[in-house]
Design a protein around this motif. Structure first.
Motif, PDB file in Angstrom:
ATOM      1  N   ARG A 520       0.839  -1.213   0.000  1.00 20.56           N
ATOM      2  CA  ARG A 520       0.000   0.000   0.000  1.00 20.56           C
ATOM      3  C   ARG A 520       0.869   1.257   0.000  1.00 20.56           C
ATOM      4  O   ARG A 520       0.517   2.259  -0.642  1.00 20.56           O
ATOM      5  CB  ARG A 520      -0.911   0.007   1.229  1.00 20.56           C
ATOM      6  CG  ARG A 520      -2.038  -1.010   1.192  1.00 20.56           C
ATOM      7  CD  ARG A 520      -2.894  -0.875  -0.069  1.00 20.56           C
ATOM      8  NE  ARG A 520      -3.588   0.367  -0.176  1.00 20.56           N
ATOM      9  CZ  ARG A 520      -4.859   0.560   0.134  1.00 20.56           C
ATOM     10  NH1 ARG A 520      -5.585  -0.449   0.545  1.00 20.56           N
ATOM     11  NH2 ARG A 520      -5.430   1.746  -0.025  1.00 20.56           N
ATOM     12  N   GLU A 524       0.683   4.215  -2.850  1.00 19.52           N
ATOM     13  CA  GLU A 524       0.524   5.640  -2.539  1.00 19.52           C
ATOM     14  C   GLU A 524       1.651   6.457  -3.173  1.00 19.52           C
ATOM     15  O   GLU A 524       1.421   7.579  -3.672  1.00 19.52           O
ATOM     16  CB  GLU A 524       0.526   5.850  -1.012  1.00 19.52           C
ATOM     17  CG  GLU A 524      -0.607   5.166  -0.267  1.00 19.52           C
ATOM     18  CD  GLU A 524      -1.978   5.702  -0.674  1.00 19.52           C
ATOM     19  OE1 GLU A 524      -2.059   6.872  -1.110  1.00 19.52           O
ATOM     20  OE2 GLU A 524      -2.962   4.939  -0.575  1.00 19.52           O
ATOM     21  N   TYR A 537      -0.709   6.849   4.873  1.00 17.03           N
ATOM     22  CA  TYR A 537      -1.874   6.217   4.239  1.00 17.03           C
ATOM     23  C   TYR A 537      -1.650   4.719   4.015  1.00 17.03           C
ATOM     24  O   TYR A 537      -2.613   3.940   4.002  1.00 17.03           O
ATOM     25  CB  TYR A 537      -2.189   6.915   2.920  1.00 17.03           C
ATOM     26  CG  TYR A 537      -2.845   8.264   3.105  1.00 17.03           C
ATOM     27  CD1 TYR A 537      -4.109   8.365   3.653  1.00 17.03           C
ATOM     28  CD2 TYR A 537      -2.174   9.441   2.735  1.00 17.03           C
ATOM     29  CE1 TYR A 537      -4.702   9.607   3.845  1.00 17.03           C
ATOM     30  CE2 TYR A 537      -2.753  10.682   2.915  1.00 17.03           C
ATOM     31  CZ  TYR A 537      -4.020  10.759   3.473  1.00 17.03           C
ATOM     32  OH  TYR A 537      -4.598  11.980   3.645  1.00 17.03           O
ATOM     33  N   SER A 540      -2.615   3.168   7.447  1.00 13.85           N
ATOM     34  CA  SER A 540      -4.036   3.351   7.783  1.00 13.85           C
ATOM     35  C   SER A 540      -4.951   2.592   6.824  1.00 13.85           C
ATOM     36  O   SER A 540      -5.952   1.997   7.241  1.00 13.85           O
ATOM     37  CB  SER A 540      -4.394   4.836   7.788  1.00 13.85           C
ATOM     38  OG  SER A 540      -4.151   5.411   6.506  1.00 13.85           O
ATOM     39  N   ASN A 541      -4.639   2.577   5.527  1.00 12.95           N
ATOM     40  CA  ASN A 541      -5.505   1.906   4.557  1.00 12.95           C
ATOM     41  C   ASN A 541      -5.382   0.380   4.616  1.00 12.95           C
ATOM     42  O   ASN A 541      -6.334  -0.339   4.300  1.00 12.95           O
ATOM     43  CB  ASN A 541      -5.194   2.392   3.142  1.00 12.95           C
ATOM     44  CG  ASN A 541      -5.589   3.839   2.935  1.00 12.95           C
ATOM     45  OD1 ASN A 541      -6.447   4.375   3.641  1.00 12.95           O
ATOM     46  ND2 ASN A 541      -4.943   4.505   1.967  1.00 12.95           N
TER      47      ASN A 541
END
Length: 609
Positions: A520, A524, A537, A540-541
C-alpha cells in the motif's frame, strides 16, 4: 511502550535457554520417613555405582536427584528402586535449570506436551469387584436405617459373598413387613427372596443386572472425574484422561514436574469414616482380639488396639473442602468442611454424644503381589485410626482433624479428600515414560521447521523490500520471542508439536501483514503522494484488511480451543497468541521503527522499499 513489551517478552522467554536437567524424584509412602538420612544414603549408593549426580536435594518431603547425563536416568531409577524398596516411589523427571533470579519474578520454562517434553502415560484399571462390594456395604447401611425408621425389628444385616445382603429376623411377620417395604422402596434395583438360615427367617437381597451394570459404569465414570480433579490439584497442564474399554482409564501427563507424587496421588484410594468409640471394652479383651457384638477392632498408628462401633457416623463422601493448617501446638491439622446433609448428620450425632470419644478412621486400598483367576491384581484394604477426639460440643459443617504425623501427610490427606475418594481402587497396569531422547527429536524437528521458514523470510524480505524488509524481519524475531514469553508465563499453556505448526503459521501471517502495508505504501507513492503521506496512508488503509483477516482467524482459534481436545487445543493456543502478538509487532512495532527512522519533518526524496 514497544520497548517495554519486547523487554517483557525477552525476560520471560529467557528460562527456555537454560533447559532442563535429567532427574529422578523420590517420595515416601505414609509409613516411611523422608529426611537427611535418606539423602546421605542415596548419595552413597550413587557414588558406589559410579553415577555422577549434579545434586541430591530434599525439598517438601521429597528428594530430587539432578543428573549430568540423560543416559544415567534409567540406571539411577533402577538402582534406587532396588536399594529403597517398596516404601518409596521412584520416578523419572525433568528438573528446570532456571536461575533463582528468574524464578523470583515468576519466570519458568515453556511447558511442553507429551510429544515434545516427554512425560508419563498411565493405563489404570478399576477394581470392579471392590466397586460392587462397596455398593453392598451401602445396601447394609441403607437397610439398617430404613428398617429403624419404619420400626421394623430385625436381628442383623450382613453381607454374604455368595447370596448378597442377608437380613435376619426373629419372626416371619417382621420379615413380611420388611419385604413389602423394601421391595416397593427399591423397586427395580434389588431382588428380594425369603429364606431361612438355622431355622431363622431371613430376607436375601441381590442387585439386579441393571443395578450391577449401573454400579460398574458409575464407578468408572466417577473415578475418571476424580482423577481429573486430582490432576488439577497437581497443576498438570492439558492432561488426557479418557476411558478405555469397560474398566480401564488412560491418563497422560505431559511435561509433569512431579511424577513421583502423581503416581502416589492418582493411585491412592483414600477416604475417611467417623465412628464412635466403644469405651466399655476391657483392654485385655482388646489385646486378645475380642470385641463385643456391634463393634469392630481397629488399630492406631502406634499399634494400639481400639474398638469402634460398626455404625458409621459419617463418610468422606460428604466432605466438600479440606485445607491444611497448624494447631495451637504448631502441629499439622486438616480443616474439614461438610455438605449440608453431612453437617446435619454430624450435628445430630455429636449433640447426643457430648463427652464421648469419636474416632477418625483412614481407609485406603493398596495393591498386593497376588493375582486372581483372571490375572488381575488383588487389592488389600488397609485401615488406621488417625485421630480420637472427645466431643466437647455440638459440631456442625466445619471441624478439624489433628494427630497427623507430618505436614506432608496432612497435605496429601487434604488433597485426596478435596479431590474426592475413588469409588473403587485402581491400579497402574501399564506405565510408559516418553524419555528426553524421543521428545528432543520432536523438538529438534519442530525447531528446524520454524528455523527454515524464518530464515527463508529473513532472506526474502530485505531482497524484495530492502530496508523496510529488515524492519519486518526485526518484527518477526520479536513476534517469536513474545509468543514464547507469553506462553511461558501462562500457567495452563502447553506447547505441542501441532503448537509449533501454529507458530509457523503465525510467522507467515505476520509477514503477510507487513506485505500488505508495504504494497500500500508503494501504491501511494506511485499515485504521487509524498513519502511521509505514503507511509501514513499505507498503514491506515491496510489496517482494515489486516484486522479483517486476523480477527476471523482468531475467532477460528477460539472455536478450535472450545471444542477441540489434545493436539487441536495446543494448535489453537499458539495460533491465538501468535495472532495477537503478530498484530502488535507487524502494525505497532514496525510503525514505531519506521517513524523513528523515516518520520519527523525530514524531506525525503527516496524511500528504501
Amino acid at each position: 511502550m514497544v520497548a517495554l513489551v519486547v523487554a517483557f517478552g525477552v525476560i520471560y522467554a529467557l528460562p527456555n535457554i537454560y533447559g532442563d536437567d535429567p532427574a529422578v524424584q523420590i517420595s515416601a509412602t505414609r509409613a516411611h520417613p523422608m529426611g537427611l538420612a535418606q539423602v546421605d544414603q542415596i548419595q552413597k549408593d550413587l557414588k558406589n555405582d559410579h553415577i555422577n549426580a549434579r545434586s541430591v536435594v530434599l525439598s517438601d518431603h521429597q528428594i530430587l536427584v539432578r543428573l549430568r547425563k540423560d543416559s544415567d536416568q534409567i540406571k539411577t531409577r533402577d538402582l534406587l528402586k532396588n536399594k529403597l524398596g517398596d516404601g518409596y516411589v521412584v520416578a523419572l523427571n525433568l528438573a528446570p535449570a532456571t536461575p533463582e533470579w528468574l524464578k523470583m519474578i515468576g519466570g519458568a520454562p515453556l511447558k511442553l506436551g507429551l510429544d515434545l517434553r516427554g512425560g508419563v502415560h498411565f493405563l489404570m484399571e478399576v477394581d470392579m469387584k471392590a466397586a460392587v462390594a462397596k455398593a453392598r456395604e451401602q445396601m447394609v447401611q441403607d437397610f439398617r436405617s430404613d428398617l429403624r425408621d419404619q420400626n421394623i425389628r430385625y436381628a442383623g444385616v450382613r453381607i454374604d459373598v455368595n447370596r448378597g445382603v442377608v437380613v435376619r429376623f426373629r419372626d416371619s411377620d417382621m420379615r413380611s413387613k420388611a419385604e413389602d417395604y423394601l421391595s416397593s422402596h427399591y423397586r427395580g434395583r434389588y431382588q428380594f427372596a425369603e429364606s431361612s438360615i438355622n431355622n431363622a427367617p431371613v430376607l436375601i437381597a441381590k442387585m439386579t443386572d441393571r443395578e450391577l451394570n449401573e454400579t460398574r459404569e458409575y464407578a468408572l465414570q466417577q473415578n475418571i472425574t476424580i482423577i481429573r480433579n486430582r490432576i488439577n490439584e497437581l497443576g498438570v497442564a492439558q492432561p488426557v484422561v479418557q476411558r478405555q474399554g469397560d474398566d480401564q482409564i488412560v491418563v497422560e501427563l505431559p511435561g509433569i514436574q512431579d511424577t513421583a507424587r502423581a503416581k502416589e496421588i492418582l493411585g491412592a484410594t483414600a477416604t475417611l469414616q467417623f465412628r464412635m468409640v466403644n469405651t466399655n471394652v476391657d483392654p485385655s479383651q482388646l489385646a486378645s482380639g475380642h470385641v463385643p457384638p456391634g463393634s469392630e477392632l481397629f488399630y492406631r498408628s502406634n499399634g494400639q488396639p481400639i474398638a469402634l462401633y460398626k455404625q458409621i457416623v459419617l463418610t468422606g463422601n460428604h466432605i466438600v473442602g479440606a485445607k491444611t493448617a497448624f494447631d495451637q501446638y504448631n502441629q499439622p491439622q486438616v480443616n474439614i468442611d461438610l455438605d449440608s446433609q453431612g453437617g446435619s448428620r454430624m450435628a445430630a450425632v455429636t449433640r447426643t454424644n457430648i463427652g464421648k470419644p469419636m474416632a477418625t478412621l483412614f481407609i485406603e486400598y493398596k495393591p498386593t503381589h497376588k493375582k486372581d483367576a483372571k490375572g488381575k491384581t488383588i487389592f488389600k484394604k488397609h485401615t488406621e485410626v488417625i485421630n480420637v477426639a472427645t466431643i466437647q460440643s455440638r459440631l456442625g459443617r466445619s471441624f478439624r482433624i489433628t494427630g497427623l504425623g507430618s505436614q506432608s501427610e496432612a497435605q496429601n490427606l487434604a488433597l485426596l479428600l478435596r479431590a474426592g475418594a475413588l469409588i473403587a481402587p485402581i491400579q497402574i497396569v501399564e506405565e510408559r515414560t516418553i524419555g528426553p531422547s524421543l521428545g528432543q527429536e520432536n523438538i529438534n524437528r519442530g525447531i528446524e521447521a520454524i528455523a527454515v521458514g524464518l530464515i527463508a523470510l529473513l532472506i526474502f524480505m530485505p531482497l524484495y523490500y530492502r530496508k523496510f524488509g529488515m524492519v519486518a524481519n526485526l518484527a518477526l524475531v520479536c513476534n517469536v520471542i513474545l509468543i514464547i514469553g507469553i506462553m511461558s508465563l501462562i500457567p495452563g499453556a502447553t506447547l505441542t508439536l501441532p503448537g509449533m505448526a501454529g507458530i509457523v503459521l503465525t510467522v507467515g501471517m505476520a509477514v503477510d501483514s507487513n506485505v500488505l502495508i508495504f504494497e500500500r505504501i508503494r501504491e501511494e507513492m506511485r499515485e504521487g503522494r509524498s513519502i511521509q503521506q505514503s507511509i501514513h496512508y499505507g498503514y491506515s488503509n491496510a489496517l482494515s484488511s489486516i484486522a479483517d483477516s486476523n480477527i476471523t482467524t482468531f475467532l477460528t482459534s477460539v472455536i478450535l480451543f472450545s471444542i477441540g481436545t489434545g493436539a487441536v487445543k495446543g494448535f489453537a493456543v499458539t495460533l491465538g497468541i501468535g495472532i495477537l502478538t503478530s498484530m502488535f509487532t507487524a502494525i505497532i512495532g514496525t510503525r514505531t521503527v519506521v517513524n523513528l527512522i523515516w518520520g519527523g519533518r525530514r524531506r525525503l526524496k527516496k524511500l528504501s522499499i
